[in-house]
Design a protein around this motif. Structure first.
Motif: not given
Length: 403
Positions: A299-302, A197-208, A217-228
């Protein structure tokens, strides 16, 4: 809408095993992002998804305590193995012995997104076993809890993508109000078991690139995945009070909707977000100026931050004594996806319980394009102490796909 009490809490997040550790992480503006731990995947093969929020001990399970044979335990999805003890501890935290709930109408509602364990264990096997089949079913994540604790109320897994666990809370609240159950466990669970799924986010331009969510934040540049993993015990407020239960917070109202045909199946809609916020206010009997802080999806996506702030500002940017504080726990943990809503709800409940709202990580680099002050919103650069008396908070969670 009737009032629902949160009487028990337990959780496992990166660098935070248990509610106390979670609160300490939040209050200290902790950063739980790190490198992929051994045993998940080879970061050298996929360096673009080599960092995120990873919890320790996801392979640990006391199978004897829950009377699960070793072979069956080994085949169980780790989502099931981690949720069982989390729910047990949440029930204990509510002041109830889990054993005492056996045979009761207690309901179990679990938000979960995707099915990585099934893909990892069943794909390419010539002879899948019954244990693997039952162990990889999404629905079994909820059913395991009901079975092992002998709970006879509703039991279901909910997948609305990233809003799954908050939708599970909404359904649990509804079941309590209609008398379908007298106690409910609402939970969310998410484990990053593969880079897919991280690779999918990366291809969609959504992965930090650095694996960090930087909400608003001004430097928000995408999603980082996490356990929870997180669970709350819910009861009707009058029942909780009558039994002398500790009440962390009270749910006054909730709402769910969908984007419908918006500007893309994966793109959020400002107008639908406004409508669901307004519906929650109506059901709670709360006016926007009463809301002191909002635990946002953030999420920190633009695109996601811009749309969410526009919606929050349209609803909460009314005439008020001070701006509405907003924040997102994703700045500390990363995006826990199917567990994101419960992570935010637990944060809000603990903030109300301790009478202090943690500072927003990355608040010192606020994105000026979001026009927060103009919209009656603000990020907290330092903790906000809450006054005595009733304080109203909001929690938002939005799923890819529109729910």
């Amino acid at each position: 809408m009737g009032d629902i009490a949160i009487t028990g809490i337990d959780c496992l997040f990166p660098r935070a095993h248990g509610a106390d550790a979670y609160w300490e992480l939040l209050l200290g503006s902790g950063d739980a992002i790190g490198a992929v731990p051994p045993g998940r995947w080879d970061p050298a093969v996929h360096p673009e998804v080599a960092r995120g929020g990873f919890a320790d001990g996801i392979d640990v399970f006391d199978h004897a305590f829950f009377a699960v044979p070793p072979r069956e335990a080994a085949a169980m999805d780790p989502h099931q193995r981690l949720l069982l003890p989390c729910v047990w501890r949440a029930i204990e935290d509510s002041g109830i012995s889990p054993v005492a709930l056996a045979g009761s109408d207690t309901g179990v509602y679990v938000g979960v997104m995707g099915g990585e364990w099934g893909r990892l264990t069943l794909s390419g096997r010539d002879r899948p076993t019954p244990q693997l089949g039952a162990g990889s079913s999404t629905g079994m994540i909820a059913h395991r809890v009901s079975y092992h604790l002998d709970l006879h109320g509703p039991s279901l897994a909910v997948d609305t993508a990233c809003s799954s666990s908050l939708v599970a809370v909404h359904l649990a609240v509804g079941a309590l109000l209609t008398g379908e159950c007298s106690t409910a466990v609402a939970a969310g669970v998410n484990l990053v078991l593969s880079p897919t799924l991280g690779l999918v986010y990366q291809q969609l331009g959504l992965a930090a690139p650095d694996g960090r969510c930087k909400p608003f934040a001004a430097d928000a540049d995408g999603i980082g995945r996490a356990d929870g993993v997180g669970a709350v015990v819910l009861r009707r407020l009058e029942d909780a009070v009558a039994d002398g239960s500790r009440v962390y917070a009270v749910i006054r109202g909730s709402a769910v909707n969908q984007d419908g045909r918006s500007n893309g199946v994966t793109a959020p809609s400002r107008w639908s977000q406004q409508k669901v916020l307004q519906a929650a206010h109506r059901r709670a009997g709360i006016s926007p100026d009463q809301v002191r802080f909002v635990e946002a999806h953030g999420t920190g996506t633009v695109l996601g931050d811009a749309i969410e702030c526009a919606a929050l500002g349209a609803v909460h940017g009314v005439r008020r004594a001070e701006p509405c504080a907003i924040g997102s726990v994703k700045g500390n943990l990363g995006h826990t996806e199917g567990a994101a809503g419960i992570a935010g709800l637990i944060k809000a409940a603990l903030a109300l319980h301790h009478r202090i709202v943690p500072a927003s990580r990355h608040a010192e680099r606020e994105n000026p394009r979001l026009r927060l002050a103009e919209r009656g919103l603000r990020l907290l650069r330092s903790p906000l102490r809450l006054p005595r008396g009733e304080t109203v908070a909001g929690v938002s969670s939005f799923g890819m796909g529109g729910t």
